[in-house]
Design a protein around this motif. Structure first.
Motif, PDB file in Angstrom:
ATOM      1  N   SER A  12       2.278  -2.264  -4.029  1.00  0.00           N
ATOM      2  CA  SER A  12       1.356  -1.310  -4.644  1.00  0.00           C
ATOM      3  C   SER A  12       2.129  -0.271  -5.440  1.00  0.00           C
ATOM      4  O   SER A  12       1.632   0.272  -6.410  1.00  0.00           O
ATOM      5  CB  SER A  12       0.480  -0.640  -3.594  1.00  0.00           C
ATOM      6  N   ILE A  13       3.372   0.000  -5.039  1.00  0.00           N
ATOM      7  CA  ILE A  13       4.161   0.978  -5.785  1.00  0.00           C
ATOM      8  C   ILE A  13       4.847   0.346  -6.991  1.00  0.00           C
ATOM      9  O   ILE A  13       4.825   0.881  -8.090  1.00  0.00           O
ATOM     10  CB  ILE A  13       5.226   1.621  -4.870  1.00  0.00           C
ATOM     11  N   PHE A  14       5.448  -0.838  -6.780  1.00  0.00           N
ATOM     12  CA  PHE A  14       6.287  -1.401  -7.839  1.00  0.00           C
ATOM     13  C   PHE A  14       5.660  -2.550  -8.613  1.00  0.00           C
ATOM     14  O   PHE A  14       6.268  -3.073  -9.530  1.00  0.00           O
ATOM     15  CB  PHE A  14       7.610  -1.910  -7.231  1.00  0.00           C
ATOM     16  N   GLY A  15       4.497  -2.974  -8.226  1.00  0.00           N
ATOM     17  CA  GLY A  15       3.960  -4.204  -8.794  1.00  0.00           C
ATOM     18  C   GLY A  15       3.455  -4.053 -10.222  1.00  0.00           C
ATOM     19  O   GLY A  15       3.364  -2.962 -10.760  1.00  0.00           O
ATOM     20  N   GLY A  16       3.127  -5.183 -10.833  1.00  0.00           N
ATOM     21  CA  GLY A  16       2.671  -5.190 -12.213  1.00  0.00           C
ATOM     22  C   GLY A  16       1.268  -5.747 -12.376  1.00  0.00           C
ATOM     23  O   GLY A  16       0.769  -5.853 -13.486  1.00  0.00           O
ATOM     24  N   SER A  17       0.622  -6.112 -11.267  1.00  0.00           N
ATOM     25  CA  SER A  17      -0.749  -6.582 -11.412  1.00  0.00           C
ATOM     26  C   SER A  17      -1.665  -5.487 -10.866  1.00  0.00           C
ATOM     27  O   SER A  17      -1.189  -4.471 -10.381  1.00  0.00           O
ATOM     28  CB  SER A  17      -0.945  -7.880 -10.647  1.00  0.00           C
ATOM     29  N   HIS A  18      -2.960  -5.698 -10.952  1.00  0.00           N
ATOM     30  CA  HIS A  18      -3.846  -4.579 -10.668  1.00  0.00           C
ATOM     31  C   HIS A  18      -4.681  -4.729  -9.421  1.00  0.00           C
ATOM     32  O   HIS A  18      -4.910  -3.768  -8.715  1.00  0.00           O
ATOM     33  CB  HIS A  18      -4.771  -4.349 -11.868  1.00  0.00           C
ATOM     34  N   VAL A  19      -5.182  -5.943  -9.169  1.00  0.00           N
ATOM     35  CA  VAL A  19      -6.080  -6.090  -8.026  1.00  0.00           C
ATOM     36  C   VAL A  19      -5.575  -7.121  -7.030  1.00  0.00           C
ATOM     37  O   VAL A  19      -6.340  -7.599  -6.203  1.00  0.00           O
ATOM     38  CB  VAL A  19      -7.501  -6.477  -8.490  1.00  0.00           C
ATOM     39  N   VAL A  51     -11.360  -7.976  -4.846  1.00  0.00           N
ATOM     40  CA  VAL A  51     -12.130  -7.835  -6.078  1.00  0.00           C
ATOM     41  C   VAL A  51     -13.617  -7.789  -5.778  1.00  0.00           C
ATOM     42  O   VAL A  51     -14.359  -6.968  -6.330  1.00  0.00           O
ATOM     43  CB  VAL A  51     -11.806  -9.002  -7.028  1.00  0.00           C
ATOM     44  N   ASN A  52     -14.067  -8.655  -4.881  1.00  0.00           N
ATOM     45  CA  ASN A  52     -15.491  -8.715  -4.578  1.00  0.00           C
ATOM     46  C   ASN A  52     -16.008  -7.462  -3.915  1.00  0.00           C
ATOM     47  O   ASN A  52     -17.203  -7.198  -3.953  1.00  0.00           O
ATOM     48  CB  ASN A  52     -15.787  -9.896  -3.640  1.00  0.00           C
ATOM     49  N   ASN A  53     -15.139  -6.705  -3.279  1.00  0.00           N
ATOM     50  CA  ASN A  53     -15.588  -5.515  -2.583  1.00  0.00           C
ATOM     51  C   ASN A  53     -15.264  -4.249  -3.339  1.00  0.00           C
ATOM     52  O   ASN A  53     -15.275  -3.169  -2.768  1.00  0.00           O
ATOM     53  CB  ASN A  53     -14.994  -5.487  -1.183  1.00  0.00           C
ATOM     54  N   GLY A  54     -14.999  -4.396  -4.615  1.00  0.00           N
ATOM     55  CA  GLY A  54     -14.897  -3.215  -5.451  1.00  0.00           C
ATOM     56  C   GLY A  54     -13.498  -2.704  -5.696  1.00  0.00           C
ATOM     57  O   GLY A  54     -13.334  -1.616  -6.235  1.00  0.00           O
ATOM     58  N   GLY A  55     -12.489  -3.463  -5.320  1.00  0.00           N
ATOM     59  CA  GLY A  55     -11.138  -2.985  -5.571  1.00  0.00           C
ATOM     60  C   GLY A  55     -10.851  -2.904  -7.060  1.00  0.00           C
ATOM     61  O   GLY A  55     -11.241  -3.791  -7.809  1.00  0.00           O
ATOM     62  N   THR A  56     -10.224  -1.827  -7.522  1.00  0.00           N
ATOM     63  CA  THR A  56      -9.954  -1.714  -8.945  1.00  0.00           C
ATOM     64  C   THR A  56      -8.488  -1.463  -9.271  1.00  0.00           C
ATOM     65  O   THR A  56      -8.075  -1.692 -10.391  1.00  0.00           O
ATOM     66  CB  THR A  56     -10.740  -0.559  -9.585  1.00  0.00           C
ATOM     67  N   ASN A  57      -7.732  -0.910  -8.340  1.00  0.00           N
ATOM     68  CA  ASN A  57      -6.321  -0.720  -8.676  1.00  0.00           C
ATOM     69  C   ASN A  57      -5.436  -0.967  -7.460  1.00  0.00           C
ATOM     70  O   ASN A  57      -5.913  -1.347  -6.399  1.00  0.00           O
ATOM     71  CB  ASN A  57      -6.084   0.666  -9.285  1.00  0.00           C
ATOM     72  N   ARG A  58      -4.155  -0.718  -7.637  1.00  0.00           N
ATOM     73  CA  ARG A  58      -3.192  -1.138  -6.618  1.00  0.00           C
ATOM     74  C   ARG A  58      -3.326  -0.362  -5.314  1.00  0.00           C
ATOM     75  O   ARG A  58      -2.760  -0.771  -4.307  1.00  0.00           O
ATOM     76  CB  ARG A  58      -1.764  -1.013  -7.151  1.00  0.00           C
ATOM     77  N   SER A  59      -4.061   0.729  -5.323  1.00  0.00           N
ATOM     78  CA  SER A  59      -4.171   1.491  -4.082  1.00  0.00           C
ATOM     79  C   SER A  59      -4.884   0.676  -3.018  1.00  0.00           C
ATOM     80  O   SER A  59      -4.649   0.879  -1.825  1.00  0.00           O
ATOM     81  CB  SER A  59      -4.892   2.819  -4.325  1.00  0.00           C
ATOM     82  N   ALA A  60      -5.722  -0.277  -3.429  1.00  0.00           N
ATOM     83  CA  ALA A  60      -6.402  -1.125  -2.437  1.00  0.00           C
ATOM     84  C   ALA A  60      -5.371  -1.884  -1.614  1.00  0.00           C
ATOM     85  O   ALA A  60      -5.514  -2.038  -0.401  1.00  0.00           O
ATOM     86  CB  ALA A  60      -7.348  -2.092  -3.144  1.00  0.00           C
ATOM     87  N   ASN A  61      -4.330  -2.358  -2.283  1.00  0.00           N
ATOM     88  CA  ASN A  61      -3.254  -3.068  -1.597  1.00  0.00           C
ATOM     89  C   ASN A  61      -2.596  -2.157  -0.556  1.00  0.00           C
ATOM     90  O   ASN A  61      -2.333  -2.547   0.586  1.00  0.00           O
ATOM     91  CB  ASN A  61      -2.223  -3.506  -2.645  1.00  0.00           C
ATOM     92  N   PHE A  62      -2.364  -0.906  -0.970  1.00  0.00           N
ATOM     93  CA  PHE A  62      -1.734   0.059  -0.069  1.00  0.00           C
ATOM     94  C   PHE A  62      -2.625   0.339   1.126  1.00  0.00           C
ATOM     95  O   PHE A  62      -2.164   0.377   2.270  1.00  0.00           O
ATOM     96  CB  PHE A  62      -1.437   1.346  -0.838  1.00  0.00           C
ATOM     97  N   PHE A  63      -3.925   0.537   0.856  1.00  0.00           N
ATOM     98  CA  PHE A  63      -4.838   0.871   1.941  1.00  0.00           C
ATOM     99  C   PHE A  63      -4.950  -0.269   2.938  1.00  0.00           C
ATOM    100  O   PHE A  63      -5.090  -0.050   4.141  1.00  0.00           O
ATOM    101  CB  PHE A  63      -6.217   1.247   1.395  1.00  0.00           C
ATOM    102  N   HIS A  64      -4.891  -1.508   2.421  1.00  0.00           N
ATOM    103  CA  HIS A  64      -4.992  -2.650   3.341  1.00  0.00           C
ATOM    104  C   HIS A  64      -3.808  -2.642   4.296  1.00  0.00           C
ATOM    105  O   HIS A  64      -3.958  -2.907   5.490  1.00  0.00           O
ATOM    106  CB  HIS A  64      -5.146  -3.950   2.542  1.00  0.00           C
TER     107      HIS A  64
END
Lengths: 287, 739
Positions: free
Chosen positions: B58-65, B326-339
């Motif tokens: 989530s910090i260093f990545g290049g994709s979004h969701v 994606v289906n639950n509304g994730g829009t940026n890399r913070s979703a990865n962090f929160f998971h």
């Protein structure tokens, strides 16, 4: 470097099945260009051969005013190069060979060496035929080099002589000039803007060159520019094939070092898969 | 659903991503535990990988969701590594494998720096599918026995497959209760997508089975006051002191050929799985962003290194979890962090409960995963493209099963090439031209189109050249790819071209292919291999119309509309609707079109989610154009799901004067002022008094959807009359406004 008009043409011929078509083509060309024509055969002179050739020559509908015939012995490449120098030839005409069972045309080693060593411009004829195929669309390279001005002038000159309709100046730009690696949306936008900028610069440069050419040579010919981001030498050949151009006009290769011979560059791509007739314009360093 | 950019917007979208991160962690927990156990690693190793992935990527990545964590494909490789590297000692093997994971992380990082992300294009699509199917079978074979409670089956994949009938017949003799729970969980996982209750679907299937199985344990303990019938050896064990006893990776075998082979296998499968997942998730991204693949590879490499040092499995981008995001509304890399954060919370605070999860249930989840990877539908789908593709698939599958992963894919690649030679009967075409450039691209000045011409041949061997050019075209533009000068185009390229078509139409651009008409294909499938040969005219048999189709046709005749039963692979004009933001439209069929082309009714097949969370859905839609521009909005029924979305930050526009409407409906959109202006009392009353439909506006047209299934003729008539009344009301309002 001013462009020297093609006034003296030389055709090195062999007794092949396509000889008649070739002779018709070159005599037609010479009469369009209002130039004198020299035929050279490297090999032994026999009465039979001479008779055969004269028969063909007589059948030609448009024979230019001055036609000469020479017979020489020795190595084909060196002899032709020498006689070009001797007679101060402007344009050397060569025929392409058709590969058996493959429709592609390629250049035999003789022709390849000649394109490298010839002291003058060279025209490679892909598909000679007895009947005339009009040369409607000419594609010429707009590479950023001092040679290019002469090459473009030559293209216009030939275009006028052959009564072509359209001329496209192609600027091949190397991808490295963009210098932006496209990895996501932001870099894509950056790269696209950079390309637009380069496109404008190249167009200005080429239009500038054309402005310096005397008006009467440019008039009557519909000319445009096209930038292509791709490998130099390859892109223009592929482009000529796609737009079904009739003639491709290129700069002669700069002095190629021994190492450069091994790595296909520029002309090599074209020579490997001849897209159209190719005119390689040799620049004259002295006026 | 605001579309503003900038820091303020990111802050605003945090609640959304928190929510989606939470839902993803619900599926990541059982998967992480299960994948680790399936690889014979400690259960927490999977969780460590997920946490490392979530934080680092989530910090260093290049994709979004995307979501990062332990990968499905790697189970087989890691299992082989752990069992062989330690010479039988599983713990020793685990320590060596950690070292291998760290080294493969370094390799991945280097690949990212060298921009080798394009490597994934070198693998022919069908051979890859065959390899993935083999991985699925491998997972399934091993986990099937554990799911039934039998831990004693050993041997390689083929032996384990052979032993399945035995286990199935005899499992009741071993641990009947646990085995039964495992088996029932599997049945539930298969039936989950058939249950179309939206509340039910809020919790992902793996979480359901885990929670229920924990619940059973509690039921026995607290209610029946008995010991749980699940054998303790079939429960998960988590060490007590989590942070003090970190395992130390053992690098001693770094020069060993086996070890290096392991490093290579891990890296290879990690790259393949990650690149395929990133590509697939890009198609689902509602904001249609393009990911920076090489940056992601670097981040994944770093995450694997971190995970390895902490004792975890290696980190890849995973598709099922990303699609849930994606289906639950994730829009940026913070979703990865929160998971990752939620996973840590689960382990720290719910450790006790986690230890009540039976292994059989986790095994069931993995068997389901393996089945989805190796489903026979894949082979059927591949066969429909062309019989030679089915052959490539089977050969790669078999060689991977009988030898190893790397050997398997290499054989697959070589075999694909041989098949190409056989099909084109022209070895010269390939040998002469393989290293030559063959793509030309330029921007036509007059039309503004990007024209691309491809020469000689275009297959997986040189697709990367075409890709490099196509990637430089902004997807909002018009691109034309001309294959007329090309003598041979293979399936991998055809599929890749189709992907481009999809992404261009999603972003409002146009992607055309020309020059393939003169090519003959074995089948009429759009992905079939194309070669220039005299065209064989294939007479397709016209399928007879079904009853429903006949009645739709009758109805069309009745009202004077056109009826078209044909399948349309690329229906246009639907991508601008929010409903399809994170879904993939497969095809449109059975369309009814009003003669003036303003109204149309059609069935749509679309899919949501990916891989094990993929659901193929069908529904009937009605589309009609409006005379005057409308604000963009979505009108939905208010239920638990939309209430949750409200908490997560999706605004509901409420009308204090109309409590009934506000209570029953969930109305959302960006321009609340314009929407409030649009929703006059008459319009609100109209919606309150008519049957409910899901309605969306994209500004120029309205899309109406009925139930989550194909509508019957009567329902179509109802939908049509509803739409016509609505259209009348809106035009009337427009006239009023003008007066």
């Amino acid at each position: 470097m001013a462009f020297k008009a093609f006034k003296k043409l030389l055709f090195g011929f062999a007794f092949s099945p396509s000889l008649k078509a070739n002779v018709f083509e070159v005599t037609r060309l010479a009469s369009f260009l209002d130039a004198s024509l020299v035929f050279v055969h490297i090999g032994s002179k026999t009465d039979e051969k001479e008779q055969q050739f004269q028969n063909i020559l007589e059948e030609c509908p448009d024979i230019p005013p001055n036609v000469e015939l020479f017979w020489r012995q020795g190595k084909p490449v060196d002899s032709l190069v020498n006689i070009c120098k001797e007679l101060d030839i402007d344009l050397l005409l060569l025929g392409a060979l058709k590969r058996e069972k493959m429709v592609k045309f390629y250049l035999g080693s003789i022709a390849r060496q000649l394109t490298r060593k010839a002291p003058c411009s060279v025209l490679l004829m892909l598909n000679p035929s007895i009947d005339r195929h009009p040369c409607k669309h000419i594609v010429v390279n707009g590479f950023d080099s001092p040679q290019t001005k002469e090459t473009i002038e030559a293209a216009f000159e030939v275009g006028q002589a052959l009564k072509s309709e359209k001329l496209t100046l192609v600027e091949e730009v190397s991808e490295s000039r963009v210098a932006v690696a496209v990895s996501d949306d932001r870099s894509l936008r950056k790269a696209t803007l950079r390309k637009e900028k380069i496109n404008r610069e190249e167009k200005l440069r080429v239009v500038d060159i054309v402005k310096k050419i005397p008006d009467q040579k440019v008039q009557g010919l519909n000319w445009t520019t096209q930038s292509i981001f791709g490998r130099r030498g390859y892109s223009i050949g592929h482009y000529a094939r796609v737009v079904r151009a009739d003639l491709l006009v290129m700069n002669a290769q700069e002095e190629s070092s021994f190492l450069q011979r091994f790595f296909p560059k520029d002309l090599e791509h074209i020579l490997a898969e001849l897209p159209t007739d190719v005119l390689i314009v040799q620049s004259h360093k002295d006026e | 659903m605001s579309n503003k950019t900038g820091f303020a917007a990111s802050l605003k979208s945090l609640p959304k991503n928190l929510f989606s991160g939470f839902v993803v962690s619900l599926i990541a927990l059982p998967l992480g535990l299960g994948l680790a156990i399936a690889s014979e690693a400690p259960p927490l190793a999977g969780i460590i990988a997920a946490v490392a992935g979530g934080v680092v990527v989530s910090i260093f990545g290049g994709s979004h969701v995307t979501i990062a964590g332990p990968g499905n494909g790697l189970v087989i490789v890691l299992l082989a590594a752990i069992t062989t590297l330690g010479g039988g000692n599983l713990f020793e093997g685990y320590l060596y494998t950690l070292a291998a994971i760290i080294l493969s992380g370094v390799l991945l990082f280097v690949f990212g720096i060298l921009r080798l992300g394009a490597m994934s294009e070198f693998f022919p699509a069908t051979a890859l599918q065959g390899m993935l199917a083999a991985i699925g079978i491998g997972i399934l074979a091993k986990q099937f026995h554990i799911m039934l409670g039998i831990r004693s089956v050993s041997g390689d994949t083929i032996d384990q497959l052979m032993a399945i009938p035995d286990s199935f017949l005899n499992f009741l003799a071993f641990h009947p209760f646990s085995g039964l729970i495992g088996f029932l969980s599997l049945v539930f996982l298969f039936l989950y997508s058939k249950i179309r209750n939206p509340y039910f679907h809020l919790i992902p299937a793996p979480m359901w089975v885990v929670v229920v199985s924990i619940g059973i344990g509690y039921y026995y303990n607290l209610v029946l006051k008995q010991a749980t019938p699940i054998d303790p050896e079939l429960l998960i064990k988590i060490p007590d002191q989590l942070f003090t006893n970190l395992p130390r990776p053992n690098f001693n075998k770094w020069y060993d050929l086996d070890f290096l082979g392991v490093v290579l296998s891990i890296t290879l499968v990690a790259i393949i799985e990650s690149l395929l997942s990133i590509k697939a998730v890009d198609k689902l991204d509602p904001k249609k962003r393009r990911s920076n693949v090489n940056k992601d590879l670097r981040a994944l490499g770093l995450a694997s290194i971190v995970s390895g040092f902490l004792g975890g499995l290696n980190v890849v981008t995973v598709i099922a979890r990303s699609s849930v995001n994606v289906n639950n509304g994730g829009t940026n890399r913070s979703a990865n962090f929160f998971h990752a954060a939620f996973l840590v919370l689960f382990v720290v605070f719910l450790g006790d409960q986690i230890q009540r999860i039976p292994l059989t249930v986790l095994a069931a989840i993995l068997v389901f995963t393996g089945y989805r990877l190796a489903t026979p539908e894949n082979l059927l789908r591949v066969y429909k493209i062309g019989p030679e593709q089915a052959l490539i698939f089977v050969v790669t599958l078999a060689s991977t099963l009988f030898t190893s992963l790397i050997t398997g894919i290499v054989i697959g690649i070589v075999f694909t090439f041989i098949v190409h030679l056989f099909l084109s009967k022209n070895i010269i075409l390939f040998s002469l031209n393989i290293f030559k450039p063959n793509v030309l691209m330029y921007l036509e000045e007059q039309s503004g189109n990007y024209y691309v011409s491809v020469k000689n041949f275009c297959t997986f061997l040189n697709f990367y050249k075409l890709k490099a050019k196509l990637d430089q075209v902004p997807e909002t533009e018009h691109a034309i790819v001309d294959f007329s000068l090309c003598d041979f185009v293979d399936h991998t390229v055809m599929e890749g071209i189709h992907d481009y078509q999809r992404s261009f139409s999603r972003k409002g651009g146009n992607f055309e292919t020309i020059g393939l008409d003169i090519h003959a294909a074995e089948t009429q499938h759009p992905f079939a291999v194309r070669k220039t040969l005299p065209i064989n005219v294939l007479l397709g048999l016209q399928n007879a119309l079904s009853n429903r189709q006949k009645s739709l046709e009758g109805f069309a005749n009745q009202i004077g509309w056109e009826y078209n039963p044909e399948l349309n692979n690329n229906p246009e004009g639907l991508d601008t609707f929010l409903f399809f933001e994170s879904k993939v439209i497969n095809y449109r069929i059975n369309s009814l079109l009003k003669p003036d082309k303003t109204f149309s009714v059609f069935d749509l097949s679309f899919s949501e989610g990916a891989f094990i969370t993929k659901e193929d859905l069908k529904a009937t839609f009605l589309f009609f154009k409006v005379n005057q521009p409308l604000p963009v909005f979505v009108l939905d029924k208010e239920d638990l799901k939309t209430t949750l979305y409200q908490w997560a930050g999706f605004d509901d526009i409420n009308f204090t004067k109309y409590p009934d409407f506000s209570k029953r409906f969930h109305l959302s959109g960006n321009d609340s002022k314009a929407i409030r202006k649009l929703f006059t009392p008459e319009l609100i009353y109209f919606f309150e008094s008519h049957p409910f439909f899901h309605i969306e506006s994209n500004g120029r047209a309205l899309l109406i959807k009925g139930k989550d299934r194909l509508s019957s003729l009567q329902e179509v008539k109802m939908m049509l009359s509803f739409a016509e009344d609505l259209h009348l009301l809106l035009s009337h309002r427009g006239k009023k406004v003008q007066e």
